[in-house]
Enzyme design. Structure first.
Site, PDB file in Angstrom:
ATOM      1  N   HIS A  85       0.813  -1.211   0.000  1.00  0.00           N
ATOM      2  CA  HIS A  85       0.000   0.000   0.000  1.00  0.00           C
ATOM      3  C   HIS A  85       0.851   1.267   0.000  1.00  0.00           C
ATOM      4  O   HIS A  85       0.752   2.083   0.926  1.00  0.00           O
ATOM      5  CB  HIS A  85      -0.912   0.033   1.240  1.00  0.00           C
ATOM      6  CG  HIS A  85      -1.795  -1.164   1.378  1.00  0.00           C
ATOM      7  ND1 HIS A  85      -2.178  -1.682   2.598  1.00  0.00           N
ATOM      8  CD2 HIS A  85      -2.389  -1.939   0.440  1.00  0.00           C
ATOM      9  CE1 HIS A  85      -2.968  -2.721   2.407  1.00  0.00           C
ATOM     10  NE2 HIS A  85      -3.118  -2.909   1.110  1.00  0.00           N
TER      11      HIS A  85
HETATM   12  C1  FAD Z   1      -0.930  -8.019  -3.334  1.00  0.00           C
HETATM   13  C2  FAD Z   1      -1.752  -6.772  -3.102  1.00  0.00           C
HETATM   14  C3  FAD Z   1      -2.967  -6.864  -2.451  1.00  0.00           C
HETATM   15  C4  FAD Z   1      -3.718  -5.713  -2.201  1.00  0.00           C
HETATM   16  N1  FAD Z   1      -4.930  -5.838  -1.587  1.00  0.00           N
HETATM   17  C5  FAD Z   1      -5.655  -4.723  -1.318  1.00  0.00           C
HETATM   18  C6  FAD Z   1      -6.919  -4.819  -0.677  1.00  0.00           C
HETATM   19  O1  FAD Z   1      -7.429  -5.910  -0.412  1.00  0.00           O
HETATM   20  N2  FAD Z   1      -7.569  -3.672  -0.382  1.00  0.00           N
HETATM   21  C7  FAD Z   1      -7.033  -2.441  -0.660  1.00  0.00           C
HETATM   22  O2  FAD Z   1      -7.648  -1.440  -0.301  1.00  0.00           O
HETATM   23  N3  FAD Z   1      -5.861  -2.327  -1.300  1.00  0.00           N
HETATM   24  C8  FAD Z   1      -5.177  -3.439  -1.658  1.00  0.00           C
HETATM   25  N4  FAD Z   1      -4.000  -3.329  -2.339  1.00  0.00           N
HETATM   26  C9  FAD Z   1      -3.558  -1.984  -2.753  1.00  0.00           C
HETATM   27  C10 FAD Z   1      -4.366  -1.423  -3.909  1.00  0.00           C
HETATM   28  O3  FAD Z   1      -4.502  -2.374  -4.941  1.00  0.00           O
HETATM   29  C11 FAD Z   1      -3.665  -0.160  -4.399  1.00  0.00           C
HETATM   30  O4  FAD Z   1      -3.504   0.721  -3.299  1.00  0.00           O
HETATM   31  C12 FAD Z   1      -4.419   0.592  -5.472  1.00  0.00           C
HETATM   32  O5  FAD Z   1      -4.759  -0.246  -6.553  1.00  0.00           O
HETATM   33  C13 FAD Z   1      -3.555   1.742  -5.958  1.00  0.00           C
HETATM   34  O6  FAD Z   1      -4.259   2.466  -6.921  1.00  0.00           O
HETATM   35  P1  FAD Z   1      -3.493   3.497  -7.863  1.00  0.00           P
HETATM   36  O7  FAD Z   1      -4.482   3.994  -8.856  1.00  0.00           O
HETATM   37  O8  FAD Z   1      -2.785   4.478  -7.011  1.00  0.00           O
HETATM   38  O9  FAD Z   1      -2.360   2.633  -8.582  1.00  0.00           O
HETATM   39  P2  FAD Z   1      -2.413   1.251  -9.365  1.00  0.00           P
HETATM   40  O10 FAD Z   1      -3.702   0.548  -9.134  1.00  0.00           O
HETATM   41  O11 FAD Z   1      -1.163   0.539  -9.027  1.00  0.00           O
HETATM   42  O12 FAD Z   1      -2.409   1.689 -10.896  1.00  0.00           O
HETATM   43  C14 FAD Z   1      -1.323   2.369 -11.470  1.00  0.00           C
HETATM   44  C15 FAD Z   1      -1.214   1.960 -12.921  1.00  0.00           C
HETATM   45  O13 FAD Z   1      -0.359   2.866 -13.599  1.00  0.00           O
HETATM   46  C16 FAD Z   1       0.452   2.146 -14.501  1.00  0.00           C
HETATM   47  N5  FAD Z   1       1.663   2.937 -14.752  1.00  0.00           N
HETATM   48  C17 FAD Z   1       2.703   3.161 -13.920  1.00  0.00           C
HETATM   49  N6  FAD Z   1       3.602   3.966 -14.499  1.00  0.00           N
HETATM   50  C18 FAD Z   1       3.127   4.267 -15.737  1.00  0.00           C
HETATM   51  C19 FAD Z   1       3.619   5.056 -16.809  1.00  0.00           C
HETATM   52  N7  FAD Z   1       4.764   5.730 -16.698  1.00  0.00           N
HETATM   53  N8  FAD Z   1       2.875   5.105 -17.943  1.00  0.00           N
HETATM   54  C20 FAD Z   1       1.705   4.432 -18.064  1.00  0.00           C
HETATM   55  N9  FAD Z   1       1.191   3.671 -17.065  1.00  0.00           N
HETATM   56  C21 FAD Z   1       1.895   3.599 -15.907  1.00  0.00           C
HETATM   57  C22 FAD Z   1       0.730   0.844 -13.784  1.00  0.00           C
HETATM   58  O14 FAD Z   1       1.121  -0.145 -14.711  1.00  0.00           O
HETATM   59  C23 FAD Z   1      -0.605   0.571 -13.117  1.00  0.00           C
HETATM   60  O15 FAD Z   1      -1.446  -0.190 -13.944  1.00  0.00           O
HETATM   61  C24 FAD Z   1      -3.233  -4.453  -2.622  1.00  0.00           C
HETATM   62  C25 FAD Z   1      -2.032  -4.364  -3.311  1.00  0.00           C
HETATM   63  C26 FAD Z   1      -1.287  -5.507  -3.553  1.00  0.00           C
HETATM   64  C27 FAD Z   1       0.023  -5.381  -4.244  1.00  0.00           C
END
Ligand code: FAD
Ligand code: SF4
Length: 502
Positions: free
Chosen positions: A438
């Protein structure tokens, strides 16, 4: 939804580009498309059909995780797991949906100038939870690993309770972390991106943005590299646009802003990174636990978690690894390791997760990729040592014959007295090894002029730049952040849409 994948150079144009397609990016794109804007989502990972998820660690880690699951802080004190692919980390997460504690939001109002955020978050939670069909996990679906946590907490008189999740049609395969082959996750990929796409949003996969283009203080477009299926560059791309919504995750969004020389008068971009790290504590039971079966996390212990009490910063939940992950984590080698793996079916495991007070920072490498600088501070190491002790107590009270601790050297405890003695164990970096799923912060929102992002998600240093992901948190949340990131993504998407229409 039919994402475009171009294995070569290309150009494009859109009103607004959303970088990243996870929780924040999916919600922002959904809000922008619903408001009628011309949206292009750029995602560095592949678009992959759930039916191709083969539930094998050696394949799925490389397909769904950044750096095949091996990302870590620069000093290796914390492993950092983050996702990639159309749907981002929501493809492999465990589907827990836990709102922020209202007391924490009140602290953010007082300390970070986020007046009005609690009311706006409450509305956004309602919309997102309805859309993703969030509900409490039915008691009948609790597996033995979760029952251990419930029973142990009840025996100790500790606060505990059921969790909520975003799953529909779940068959309880237990493979959430490797992607759901049954397409039961009500996530960005299944719900938000398809609806955004139905309203005209376009999604390009295998497109890694390396630079936010800007001139005279405003966004003009983005550029980057087109990737092959293995993530190697096979071309370049450029997109002209009026606005960019950064949703590449805490870590990657900051790195991209830094690599693009986004003006940052407060010098705060990349700062304030928190990780909410955890360790894994295993308990050996006489009976078979078979922790890999069923919904992995449906019960929590919140006895040692309070949003403002510095002495209560540990959240304990069940956790269960698949064979390779468990083999790598076991505190033993050689014959002892073989013996312990032979007990796989009799293992239950929990993770104490730390509401961290450490603030790390992100820098960008020469390719614009994130480098994570984070070393837990002394108060956090002490709190994690207590987290290990509380976890051992919980497992023993839940019926464990013995508890294995990932300390250096590894420790085994068999009684509550032995477990409680662990509270006074000196804490050190890498003892235990920590893993974080996270990451949060880096482009924190705040009312002060020094905060890189204002309370609506608008970047302060560059007109036309918005932030919609886990970078926005001004401190660790102490609980899993996905539903809050979906909610913030929605709020940023709505604010960006309103500004484009104005
Ligand atoms: C194993 C695991 C279990 C989890 N379980 C939970 C849970 O049960 N409940 C919960 O609340 N949270 C959970 N989380 C955390 C949750 O999934 C994340 O906090 C959340 O998805 C983050 O959202 P985000 O939009 O910030 O980033 P992300 O969902 O990580 O999305 C970011 C995206 O941007 C893309 N990206 C990165 N850099 C670039 C670039 N330069 N150009 C184009 N694309 C790019 C990446 O490939 C990715 O697809 C878990 C995480 C993991 C790893
Ligand atoms: S437990 Fe449910 S949501 Fe998780 S992978 Fe299996 S079917 Fe999918």
């Amino acid at each position: 939804m039919t994402p475009i994948t171009t294995r070569g150079s290309w150009t494009d144009a859109a009103t607004v580009v959303v970088v990243g397609s996870g929780a924040g990016g999916g919600a922002a794109a959904w809000a922008l498309a619903r408001a009628g804007h011309d949206v292009l989502v750029l995602e560095m990972g592949e678009h992959q059909a759930p039916a191709t998820f083969d539930q094998r660690e050696e394949n799925m880690l490389a397909r769904l995780f950044q750096d095949a699951g091996s990302r870590a802080s620069v000093d290796y004190s914390v492993g950092v797991l983050q996702g990639k692919g159309v749907g981002g980390s929501t493809l492999h997460n465990l589907n827990l949906c836990k709102r922020l504690d209202p007391e924490l939001l009140d602290v953010w109002v007082a300390e970070h100038g986020l007046a009005g955020l609690p009311a706006r978050m409450s509305e956004a939670y309602d919309v997102i939870e309805r859309t993703l069909q969030v509900s409490e996990v039915e008691a009948s679906r609790m597996n033995a690993n979760n029952r251990v946590v419930r029973d142990g907490a009840r025996a100790l008189g500790w606060r505990n309770g059921p969790l909520r999740h975003n799953r529909v049609g779940c068959v309880g395969s237990g493979f959430c972390e490797l992607g759901c082959a049954y397409d039961a996750k009500m996530n960005s990929a299944r719900v938000l991106l398809p609806e955004a796409s139905a309203r005209g949003a376009r999604i390009r996969a295998a497109a890694r943005v390396t630079r936010i283009e800007h001139a005279f203080g405003r966004v003009t477009g983005v550029s980057g590299v087109a990737l092959d299926a293995a993530g190697a560059p096979v071309g370049a791309f450029r997109v002209r646009c009026d606005a960019v919504v950064l949703a590449a995750s805490a870590t990657a969004s900051s790195a991209l802003a830094l690599a693009s020389a986004v003006p940052d008068p407060g010098r705060r971009i990349g700062r304030g990174l928190t990780l909410h790290p955890g360790a894994t504590v295993g308990g050996l039971f006489n009976e078979r636990i078979e922790g890999w079966k069923g919904i992995p996390q449906s019960w929590e212990c919140t006895e040692h978690l309070h949003p403002t009490d510095p002495e209560r910063r540990i959240w304990i939940v069940p956790v269960f690894g698949h064979p390779v992950g468990v083999a790598a984590m076991l505190p033993a080698t050689g014959a002892l390791h073989t013996r312990l793996m032979g007990q796989f079916a009799h293992l239950a495991a929990v993770t104490p997760m730390l509401h961290d007070s450490t603030f790390g920072h992100v820098t960008a490498d020469r390719g614009g990729r994130p480098r994570i600088h984070y070393t837990p501070n002394a108060a956090d190491l002490r709190m994690m040592a207590r987290g290990l002790a509380w976890s051992a107590e919980l497992l023993l009270a839940g019926g464990a014959r013995e508890v294995w601790l990932p300390t250096a050297p590894p420790l085994v405890v068999r009684t509550l007295v032995e477990a409680r003695a662990l509270h006074d164990r000196p804490a050190r970096v890498l003892d235990p090894p920590l893993a974080a799923v996270h990451p949060m912060g880096g482009l924190a929102m705040g009312g002060a002029a020094s905060a890189p992002v204002d309370p609506t998600g608008r970047a302060r240093g560059l007109r036309g730049l918005w932030v919609a992901d886990g970078s926005l948190f001004p401190s660790s949340t102490g609980v899993p952040p996905q539903i809050s990131i979906y909610a913030l993504g929605l709020l940023t998407g709505q604010a960006c849409a309103a500004s484009l229409s104005a």
